[in-house]
Design a protein around this motif. Structure first.
Motif, PDB file in Angstrom:
ATOM      1  N   ARG A  85       0.877  -1.168   0.000  1.00 31.19           N
ATOM      2  CA  ARG A  85       0.000   0.000   0.000  1.00 31.19           C
ATOM      3  C   ARG A  85       0.919   1.223   0.000  1.00 31.19           C
ATOM      4  NH1 ARG A  85      -3.165  -3.732  -0.757  1.00 31.19           N
ATOM      5  NH2 ARG A  85      -5.172  -4.007   0.260  1.00 31.19           N
ATOM      6  N   PHE A 106      -5.491   6.405  12.955  1.00 31.95           N
ATOM      7  CA  PHE A 106      -4.438   6.505  11.930  1.00 31.95           C
ATOM      8  C   PHE A 106      -5.029   7.228  10.732  1.00 31.95           C
ATOM      9  CE2 PHE A 106      -2.877   5.097   7.876  1.00 31.95           C
ATOM     10  CZ  PHE A 106      -1.512   4.977   8.003  1.00 31.95           C
ATOM     11  N   GLN A 110      -3.019   7.782   0.321  1.00 36.76           N
ATOM     12  CA  GLN A 110      -2.606   6.655  -0.518  1.00 36.76           C
ATOM     13  C   GLN A 110      -2.719   7.045  -1.982  1.00 36.76           C
ATOM     14  OE1 GLN A 110      -3.372   1.846  -1.120  1.00 36.76           O
ATOM     15  NE2 GLN A 110      -4.193   2.876   0.657  1.00 36.76           N
ATOM     16  N   HIS A 121      -5.870  -8.204   0.865  1.00 36.10           N
ATOM     17  CA  HIS A 121      -5.531  -8.646   2.221  1.00 36.10           C
ATOM     18  C   HIS A 121      -6.694  -8.339   3.152  1.00 36.10           C
ATOM     19  CE1 HIS A 121      -3.546  -4.513   3.599  1.00 36.10           C
ATOM     20  NE2 HIS A 121      -4.823  -4.410   3.323  1.00 36.10           N
ATOM     21  N   HIS A 123      -7.464  -7.504   7.624  1.00 36.34           N
ATOM     22  CA  HIS A 123      -6.792  -7.260   8.892  1.00 36.34           C
ATOM     23  C   HIS A 123      -7.820  -6.904   9.950  1.00 36.34           C
ATOM     24  CE1 HIS A 123      -7.244  -3.234   7.199  1.00 36.34           C
ATOM     25  NE2 HIS A 123      -6.414  -3.552   6.224  1.00 36.34           N
ATOM     26  N   ARG A 129     -12.086   5.019   3.699  1.00 34.62           N
ATOM     27  CA  ARG A 129     -11.363   5.827   2.708  1.00 34.62           C
ATOM     28  C   ARG A 129     -12.229   6.974   2.222  1.00 34.62           C
ATOM     29  NH1 ARG A 129      -8.060   1.866   2.748  1.00 34.62           N
ATOM     30  NH2 ARG A 129      -9.028  -0.162   2.865  1.00 34.62           N
ATOM     31  N   HIS A 162      -9.974  -7.005   0.933  1.00 36.77           N
ATOM     32  CA  HIS A 162     -10.066  -5.835   0.066  1.00 36.77           C
ATOM     33  C   HIS A 162      -8.796  -5.643  -0.743  1.00 36.77           C
ATOM     34  CE1 HIS A 162      -8.534  -4.490   3.980  1.00 36.77           C
ATOM     35  NE2 HIS A 162      -7.826  -3.583   3.322  1.00 36.77           N
ATOM     36  N   HIS A 164      -7.264  -2.939  -4.226  1.00 36.13           N
ATOM     37  CA  HIS A 164      -7.521  -1.719  -4.990  1.00 36.13           C
ATOM     38  C   HIS A 164      -6.999  -1.890  -6.410  1.00 36.13           C
ATOM     39  CE1 HIS A 164      -7.954  -0.295  -0.937  1.00 36.13           C
ATOM     40  NE2 HIS A 164      -6.665  -0.274  -0.707  1.00 36.13           N
ATOM     41  N   ASP A 176      -6.837   7.474   3.870  1.00 36.72           N
ATOM     42  CA  ASP A 176      -7.165   6.271   4.638  1.00 36.72           C
ATOM     43  C   ASP A 176      -7.335   6.644   6.101  1.00 36.72           C
ATOM     44  OD1 ASP A 176      -6.952   4.039   2.743  1.00 36.72           O
ATOM     45  OD2 ASP A 176      -4.845   4.574   2.593  1.00 36.72           O
TER      46      ASP A 176
HETATM   47  C1  1HN Z   1      -4.195  -0.707   4.747  1.00 33.86           C
HETATM   48  O1  1HN Z   1      -4.437  -2.022   4.706  1.00 33.86           O
HETATM   49  C2  1HN Z   1      -4.625   0.123   3.719  1.00 33.86           C
HETATM   50  O2  1HN Z   1      -5.844  -1.573   2.587  1.00 33.86           O
HETATM   51  C3  1HN Z   1      -4.375   1.477   3.782  1.00 33.86           C
HETATM   52  O3  1HN Z   1      -5.479   0.271   1.536  1.00 33.86           O
HETATM   53  C4  1HN Z   1      -3.703   2.032   4.841  1.00 33.86           C
HETATM   54  C5  1HN Z   1      -2.553   1.763   6.939  1.00 33.86           C
HETATM   55  C6  1HN Z   1      -2.118   1.002   7.961  1.00 33.86           C
HETATM   56  C7  1HN Z   1      -2.334  -0.370   7.946  1.00 33.86           C
HETATM   57  C8  1HN Z   1      -3.018  -0.953   6.890  1.00 33.86           C
HETATM   58  C9  1HN Z   1      -5.371  -0.445   2.532  1.00 33.86           C
HETATM   59  C10 1HN Z   1      -3.243   1.226   5.870  1.00 33.86           C
HETATM   60  C11 1HN Z   1      -3.487  -0.155   5.834  1.00 33.86           C
END
Ligand code: 1HN
Length: 362
Positions: A85, A106, A110, A121, A123, A129, A162, A164, A176
């Motif tokens: 990312r 956070f 991006q 991935h 998490h 977004r 997800h 992109h 993000d």
């Molecule tokens: C993440 O998985 C994405 O999926 C964007 O686009 C920002 C920042 C910290 C950890 C995982 C994404 C992220 C992130």
């Protein structure tokens, strides 16, 4: 850092280190405590329970005109295959280089280039977004294709797959927002192994065919039941709704809409809420403060916000942060055009923990 009762300063309260030595005690006793992983509470109590709330994050604004060229440079320097990312982190200057814009949230910007794929991935942290610039990119959330247009809000709830992709012709940038610092505080942050981006199972998302009118929800959905029926809120519909509300609202009333799961009325994510605010030409809002922290993004217009003692001027594309319990007002500097602010916050998390409070000045 040491000292007895009443000697704990604001600076002490801003650090995490617990003073483990009481200088009035025999040194041998203090050493024995340390050797046994024990420490006196009485030297730290005022730091742990300050009489006034202390927030380490500070009010700050990230200007789009500064961030944009640095993002384009990142796109040149860092291949997507290497980055997974390609995100520049909005690091709060008060938090000393941690990956956090507030103690719980956070935020990052991006960038994805035409033809690129950011692999699939999932998490444990929840993500949202807000699209800043460009068209033609999309995100696939559990097989549902979500097109990205500027101003759209898209969520990826915890453990939803997800990825992109980008079928357009110019770079696309989005903001993000994640509850990552909060999840990390629970030692609960974890991601899956990567998979290649998947071909979307749908060509639309529920905002386009099942949630097209307020007050109506489908009796049966054609989409898989994931517990998160709506994953995208198009700016086109949000803007119309704000404009309609602004037309009839009393001059002193604030025009704010909350993003919700239309089937439950609850915040889109368990930990994070989101809102959109319409500031009429010349509008100056009253002051408000909350125990929640919030990240604001300017979708339209220009103006300034006074956050605590700090004045933050902003224009389209800028992002700024409001730490907890800071009196905040927003001003639309333009006399002839509205300004639109998107924000996300940790209010649902604070609500769940019984810690949410707010004050609104008349
Ligand atoms: C993440 O998985 C994405 O999926 C964007 O686009 C920002 C920042 C910290 C950890 C995982 C994404 C992220 C992130």
């Amino acid at each position: 850092m040491t000292g007895g009762w009443g000697m704990i300063t604001r600076a002490d309260a801003m650090t995490d280190a617990i003073p483990t030595r009481d200088t009035t005690l025999p040194p041998d006793y203090s050493s024995a405590l340390e050797a046994n992983a024990l420490g006196p509470l009485w030297t730290a109590l005022h730091m742990l329970l300050p009489q006034e709330r202390v927030a380490r994050p500070v009010p700050h604004r990230w200007a789009w005109k500064d961030a944009r060229p640095l993002l384009l440079e990142a796109a040149r320097l860092v291949p997507i295959e290497q980055a997974e990312r390609r995100v520049l982190v909005l690091a709060n200057p008060g938090l000393g280089g941690s990956y956090a814009i507030t103690s719980t949230l956070f935020a990052g910007l991006q960038i994805i280039l035409p033809g690129e794929l950011a692999p699939r991935h999932h998490h444990t942290p929840a993500a949202l977004r807000m699209i800043v610039e460009g068209t033609g990119a999309f995100t696939t959330v559990d097989g549902v294709r979500c097109d990205m247009e500027p101003g759209d809000l898209i969520i990826t709830p915890p453990m939803r797959w997800h990825d992109h992709g980008h079928e357009g012709t110019a770079p696309v940038v989005w903001l993000d927002g994640l509850d990552l610092p909060l999840v990390r505080a629970f030692d609960a942050s974890r991601a899956s192994a990567l998979k290649p981006a998947e071909h979307p199972l749908t060509d639309a998302d529920p905002s386009l065919d099942e949630f097209t009118a307020a007050g109506l929800v489908p009796k049966r959905s054609r989409y898989p039941a994931t517990g998160y029926p709506m994953v995208r809120w198009p700016w086109r519909t949000v803007r119309q709704a704000l404009q309609a509300m602004a037309r009839t609202a009393a001059p002193e009333a604030t025009v704010v809409l909350r993003y919700v799961d239309p089937t439950s009325g609850r915040a889109p994510l368990r930990t994070m809420g989101a809102s959109a605010q319409w500031l009429r030409p010349g509008e100056r809002t009253g002051r408000e403060r909350r125990t929640a922290s919030a990240v604001y993004h300017v979708i339209e217009g220009r103006g300034e916000s006074v956050v605590g003692e700090t004045r933050l001027a902003w224009e389209r594309g800028d992002t700024f942060v409001v730490p907890p319990w800071h009196w905040t007002r927003h001003v639309n500097a333009a006399g002839d055009a509205p300004a639109c602010l998107f924000s996300f916050d940790d209010e649902p998390a604070l609500q769940a923990l019984g810690l949410f409070e707010e004050e609104i000045e008349p």
